[in-house]
Design an enzyme around this catalytic site. Structure first.
Site, mmCIF file in Angstrom:
data_model
loop_
_atom_site.group_PDB
_atom_site.id
_atom_site.type_symbol
_atom_site.label_atom_id
_atom_site.label_comp_id
_atom_site.label_asym_id
_atom_site.label_seq_id
_atom_site.Cartn_x
_atom_site.Cartn_y
_atom_site.Cartn_z
ATOM 1 N N LYS A 150 0.817 -1.222 0.000
ATOM 2 C CA LYS A 150 0.000 0.000 0.000
ATOM 3 C C LYS A 150 0.844 1.264 0.000
ATOM 4 C CE LYS A 150 -4.451 -1.299 1.924
ATOM 5 N NZ LYS A 150 -5.468 -0.928 2.900
ATOM 6 N N LYS A 169 -16.037 -1.901 2.781
ATOM 7 C CA LYS A 169 -14.744 -2.070 2.115
ATOM 8 C C LYS A 169 -13.728 -1.097 2.694
ATOM 9 C CE LYS A 169 -16.190 -5.225 -0.753
ATOM 10 N NZ LYS A 169 -17.294 -5.613 0.140
ATOM 11 N N ASP A 170 -12.480 -1.437 2.498
ATOM 12 C CA ASP A 170 -11.375 -0.661 3.050
ATOM 13 C C ASP A 170 -11.352 0.746 2.487
ATOM 14 O OD1 ASP A 170 -8.994 -0.749 4.723
ATOM 15 O OD2 ASP A 170 -7.892 -0.439 2.861
ATOM 16 N N LYS A 171 -10.833 1.694 3.262
ATOM 17 C CA LYS A 171 -10.698 3.060 2.772
ATOM 18 C C LYS A 171 -9.485 3.206 1.858
ATOM 19 C CE LYS A 171 -9.845 7.846 3.911
ATOM 20 N NZ LYS A 171 -9.693 8.896 4.919
#
Length: 677
Positions: free
Chosen positions: A144, A309-311
């Site tokens: 990420k 869902k993920d940010k």
């Protein structure tokens, strides 16, 4: 006197310069910490000086669609407040759970690094994450580095991967219901012409008056209804002039009303729910829902979805909304940032949490140190064997007071300890206003005084303090109840999770990757204890372990008995998991100990520009933008992997198995101190 005045001027100037230097120093610290927060999963990179020389700044959100000065623009560039690891699809009780304590860094000491701020945080060892299932050698890489390095596509109920690939409006959405015969007859052609021009703002007047000749209540009702039905955006009222009655039509909300036809004109042959695909970048699911709610003037609970869902990612998922047309939704694409809506269709049902079959992940690990052979060994093991289905680090928070400790206190009915754990001062990463709030509470035990230290009263601390000020410290249960239910349940689910992680590590340590007598498997929804004969033919991927509760059974071998020992050491009775407060009673559940991802693929990519996106997103494909082109002689190497996981599993745990690196923020920041400094 002249010398004294000159001395005062010099002193004042020095003081002002010193203040400016302190301010600039604090700004520099904040910039550095923000950069660290955006890259919190960087591995050991001190050997890669070339990357240090060309390291990219914190990524800027990519603008999606056309910016039109919409209200949500104000919210787009706020920095992320959470230093979260990947949050993939979880069980229903995990949906919308957030870590309650503030963990953003706000230290003021010179030279205070983020690694120092996080030294009191948790590591994987603290939450029972101890084992690996593969034997390959681990390697480092950056997870990420950019939010576009982590792409999640939902897998719907039919097992299809959800993509945003169509922005058109379905033909059936354009149907306009024919007005009943008695309604259409009450308006003359001339009146319809005038009303049509009014609706489109083509007439000089700002209203149309229709005289009621046959003045009866029924006739007036028909006129009101006919105008509102046939001319969306117009409202009506009855006025009396010189003893004559008129129905006056006018615009209720200006031109925006044209995009918002009245709900009760919904065609009977159209499904009551508009389903659409939501594509979002660097935005949390609930944040996206709140933005859509503001634009459509709806309550957020009008929307339904199958999972959050993920940010810090690009995510694609299905959303449903009650009686809102595809035209209205598609219209929002003109002014949304980091959001895109498409693939519209009408159905007769909403979506429910947990209905999805899973999530498909495309993950880029940048600047990897592993050789091609190491990578192939790691990914082959992931595809063939899988990974231990641990609850990931995001389940347990990042501050010095883990969420599972609060959960244990709740289960023990020790409410004074619950308040103390949530509100007491703690070392480590904290926002300054939270530090002041905790200090005030420790000093005065006055909830109202502590509450005044919080600019945002909606955080968990603020909600608890508000409850204490309303109900007093003698009724903590009711005061605690002011915290949203999902946040309250998160604490006890966190405790269950750390117990599960710990016992699964013991199970892998004791018996390895084979089923043994006494293990549990599911037959339907019922747990069954394996006999020695059954264990011989049972694959490890069918073995489950229980989360503690009153409605589960435990393995009959010695690891199963360890549950009782662990809970007893924590002051809990495994035979009595029902709580005085019904919400906090734990029924328990079963969870597979090994998960084998499906659709696993991978490739090694060479690249030169760290700012280059290495994934071709759905939006880029819609815009006909070319796919990224890679330089085979590039100086950096990335691993791009794809895999699908069922609900309630953590992609970070799959990546952990590949890299063999601790995924906790504490360890990652310690590893990266050399790189950052």
């Amino acid at each position: 006197m002249h010398a004294r005045a000159l001395l005062n001027i010099i002193t004042r100037s020095v003081r002002q310069t010193w203040v400016r230097l302190e301010y600039l120093q604090s700004v520099c610290c904040e910039i550095r910490r923000a950069s660290q927060a955006n890259n919190y999963l960087l591995p050991q990179l001190h050997k890669r000086s070339a990357l240090m020389a060309e390291s990219e700044p914190a990524p800027v959100p990519v603008q999606i669609g056309e910016k039109r000065g919409c209200p949500e623009d104000e919210e787009e560039d706020k920095p992320s407040k959470k230093l979260r690891v990947v949050k993939d699809g979880g069980p229903p009780e995990q949906e919308e759970e957030e870590e309650p304590e503030g963990e953003a860094v706000d230290g003021e000491e010179e030279g205070d690094t983020f690694a120092n701020m996080m030294k009191h945080g948790l590591t994987e060892l603290d939450v029972g994450i101890l084992k690996y299932v593969s034997s390959h050698e681990g390697f480092s890489g950056i997870l990420k580095e950019r939010y576009s390095d982590f792409v999640v596509h939902e897998i719907n109920k039919q097992g299809k991967i959800v993509h945003l690939d169509d922005l058109s409006i379905p033909a059936e959405s354009e149907e306009v219901p024919d007005p009943p015969a008695e309604e259409s007859d009450v308006l003359t052609e001339e009146q319809k012409k005038q009303l049509g021009e009014l609706q489109l703002f083509k007439n000089k007047e700002d209203n149309v008056s229709i005289e009621v000749i046959d003045d009866t209540k029924e006739k007036r009702t028909l006129l009101h209804k006919a105008i509102k039905t046939q001319f969306a955006g117009l409202e009506t009222k009855t006025e009396e002039k010189d003893g004559r009655k008129f129905i006056v039509a006018y615009h209720a909300a200006g031109k925006t009303a044209l995009a918002a036809p009245r709900k009760h004109f919904w065609p009977k042959n159209r499904g009551n729910f508009c389903h659409f695909v939501l594509y979002k970048e660097n935005k949390d699911t609930m944040d996206a829902i709140n933005v859509l709610s503001k634009f459509l003037r709806l309550r957020p609970n009008m929307f339904s979805y199958m999972g959050t869902k993920d940010k810090r990612a690009i995510t694609v998922q299905e959303i449903a909304v009650h009686k809102i047309t595809a035209e209205r939704l598609a219209h929002l694409n003109k002014c949304l940032m980091n959001l895109k809506l498409g693939n519209f269709c009408y159905k007769n049902h909403p979506l429910k949490l947990g209905e999805l079959q899973g999530n498909h992940f495309t993950v880029v690990i940048r600047n990897i140190s592993g050789t091609g052979e190491q990578v192939n060994q790691a990914m082959t093991s992931l595809r063939q064997t899988g990974f231990i289905n641990y609850y990931g680090m995001q389940r347990f928070g990042t501050t010095a007071v883990p969420t599972q400790q609060v959960g244990r206190a709740i289960l023990k009915n020790n409410w004074k300890e619950v308040v103390d754990l949530i509100l007491k001062p703690r070392p480590g990463a904290e926002k300054e206003f939270l530090v002041r709030c905790r200090e005030e509470w420790a000093k005065t035990q006055d909830p109202e005084a502590a509450l005044k230290k919080l600019p945002n009263k909606r955080c968990v601390e603020g909600q608890l303090l508000r409850g204490l000020s309303m109900y007093g410290k003698k009724d903590i249960v009711t005061a605690f109840g002011l915290i949203p239910r999902n946040n309250r349940l998160m604490y006890i689910h966190s405790y269950q999770s750390v117990v599960w992680n710990t016992m699964v590590s013991r199970r892998i340590e004791a018996f390895g990757l084979k089923a043994v007598e006494g293990d549990l498997v599911l037959k339907g929804t019922t747990a069954h204890v394996l006999s020695a004969e059954e264990a011989e033919s049972c694959p490890i991927h069918d073995v489950v372990m229980p989360l503690p509760g009153f409605d589960v059974i435990y393995p009959s071998h010695h690891v199963g008995k360890g549950y009782r020992e662990l809970l007893t050491a924590d002051g809990l009775d495994i035979d009595n998991m029902r709580h005085k407060v019904r919400d906090y009673s734990l029924a328990g559940a079963y969870r597979r100990i090994i998960i084998r991802p499906s659709d696993v693929s991978w490739e090694l990519i060479q690249y030169d520009d760290p700012r280059l996106s290495l994934v071709h997103s759905d939006f880029e494909k819609l815009e006909n933008k070319p796919a990224p082109v890679f330089n085979k002689e590039g100086k950096y190497q990335a691993l791009r992997m794809e895999f699908s996981l069922p609900p309630s599993t953590y992609a970070t745990m799959a990546i952990r198995e590949v890299l063999k690196l601790d995924t906790s923020i504490k360890k990652q920041t310690q590893l990266n101190t050399t790189w950052f400094n």
